[in-house]
Design a protein around this motif. Sequence first.
Motif, mmCIF file in Angstrom:
data_model
loop_
_atom_site.group_PDB
_atom_site.id
_atom_site.type_symbol
_atom_site.label_atom_id
_atom_site.label_comp_id
_atom_site.label_asym_id
_atom_site.label_seq_id
_atom_site.Cartn_x
_atom_site.Cartn_y
_atom_site.Cartn_z
ATOM 1 N N PHE A 1 4.491 12.076 4.839
ATOM 2 C CA PHE A 1 3.228 11.769 5.638
ATOM 3 C C PHE A 1 2.157 11.923 4.414
ATOM 4 O O PHE A 1 1.123 11.494 4.941
ATOM 5 C CB PHE A 1 2.904 12.464 6.827
ATOM 6 N N GLU A 2 2.496 12.238 3.290
ATOM 7 C CA GLU A 2 1.216 12.592 2.249
ATOM 8 C C GLU A 2 0.787 11.133 1.778
ATOM 9 O O GLU A 2 1.524 10.228 1.465
ATOM 10 C CB GLU A 2 1.609 13.131 0.927
ATOM 11 N N GLY A 3 -0.633 10.979 1.883
ATOM 12 C CA GLY A 3 -1.226 9.719 1.364
ATOM 13 C C GLY A 3 -0.987 8.606 2.355
ATOM 14 O O GLY A 3 -1.381 7.441 2.023
ATOM 15 N N SER B 1 0.868 -1.209 -0.002
ATOM 16 C CA SER B 1 0.009 0.044 -0.178
ATOM 17 C C SER B 1 0.920 1.184 -0.076
ATOM 18 O O SER B 1 1.908 1.158 -0.012
ATOM 19 C CB SER B 1 -1.085 -0.047 1.162
ATOM 20 N N THR B 2 0.245 2.455 -0.181
ATOM 21 C CA THR B 2 1.146 3.768 -0.108
ATOM 22 C C THR B 2 1.728 3.985 1.358
ATOM 23 O O THR B 2 3.025 3.946 1.118
ATOM 24 C CB THR B 2 0.038 4.928 -0.282
ATOM 25 N N GLY B 3 1.112 3.580 2.244
ATOM 26 C CA GLY B 3 1.778 3.599 3.688
ATOM 27 C C GLY B 3 3.009 2.837 3.543
ATOM 28 O O GLY B 3 4.000 2.919 4.365
ATOM 29 N N PRO C 1 -3.258 7.106 9.499
ATOM 30 C CA PRO C 1 -2.900 7.607 10.771
ATOM 31 C C PRO C 1 -1.807 6.572 11.489
ATOM 32 O O PRO C 1 -1.007 7.077 12.291
ATOM 33 C CB PRO C 1 -4.242 7.722 11.456
ATOM 34 N N VAL C 2 -2.309 5.408 11.289
ATOM 35 C CA VAL C 2 -1.243 4.540 12.206
ATOM 36 C C VAL C 2 0.121 4.282 11.202
ATOM 37 O O VAL C 2 0.985 4.344 12.250
ATOM 38 C CB VAL C 2 -1.988 3.083 11.946
ATOM 39 N N SER C 3 0.092 4.325 10.214
ATOM 40 C CA SER C 3 1.642 4.529 9.544
ATOM 41 C C SER C 3 2.288 5.719 9.937
ATOM 42 O O SER C 3 3.334 5.858 10.150
ATOM 43 C CB SER C 3 1.529 4.141 8.056
ATOM 44 N N ALA C 4 1.476 6.615 9.803
ATOM 45 C CA ALA C 4 2.116 8.174 10.087
ATOM 46 C C ALA C 4 2.624 8.206 11.270
ATOM 47 O O ALA C 4 3.570 8.787 11.753
ATOM 48 C CB ALA C 4 0.845 9.072 10.025
#
Length: 276
Positions: A184-186, A158-160, A189-192
Amino acid sequence: MPDRAELDGTDRTDGPHAPRVTPPAVRVEGLWKRFGEQTAVAGIDLELPAGKFIGLVGPNGAGKTTTLSMVTGLLRPDMGRIEIGGRDVWRDPVEVKARIGVLPEGLRLFERLSGRELLAYTGRLRGLPGHEVDSRSTQLLDVLDLAGSQHKLVIDYSTGMRKKIGLAAALLHNPEVLFLDEPFEGVDPVSAQTIRQVLERYTRSGATVVFSSHVMELVESLCDWVAVMAAGTIRAQGTLAEVRGAAPSLQNAFLELVGAGDRDTGETLDWLGGDR
């Protein structure tokens, strides 16, 4: 035996007890870049301190990505000088690139490798011993919550997940300065939150993070030093408190600095939401 300052590129004043002078993480002087008739970066000067979490902020089209591409040696400037840790990016590119990590915009990865294979390949390109690459890869995959997907092909990430495996590749050789373009674009919240925790830990060790963004709330919560860019120029740079000044938030200060504080679309779009 050579002095430590000679080995690491720092300078000392004379005397046995003179303080050590640490060069800035990044120094940019008179940097220009044009694409045909368009000027993307117009003679900027920047001095980014070492050991800080630094935000390069600006609206879309401000020149952030072009600037970071030139600073990291991915795009040759038309004019200007760039130093990282006191070393010239274009005169000593091999030495500089050994000391930096980069997570660029529009990240392109070797998609037919698995996550672990990508890290193994990256580590060997960096000249790290195989056992060290394996050990660091295992730790990064675990911390970034990618251990369960380490044997999955990157094309299926995925993107994250792509942002996280790209960050792992950028950190693998333990760089002195890490450059991130809209990290942090795309990203969910968990991955960020995971990325944020890794970066905060990294800067606590004395390393430097420079990341671009146009999300002021994120920059204000993460950074202790900020440079504001608009129309290819630097409008302000300094600590978060210095750039924010008397404004209630960095968002307010940013809007004033880029000339958007008084923009009003009320009369222009007076038809929007009216009778149908």
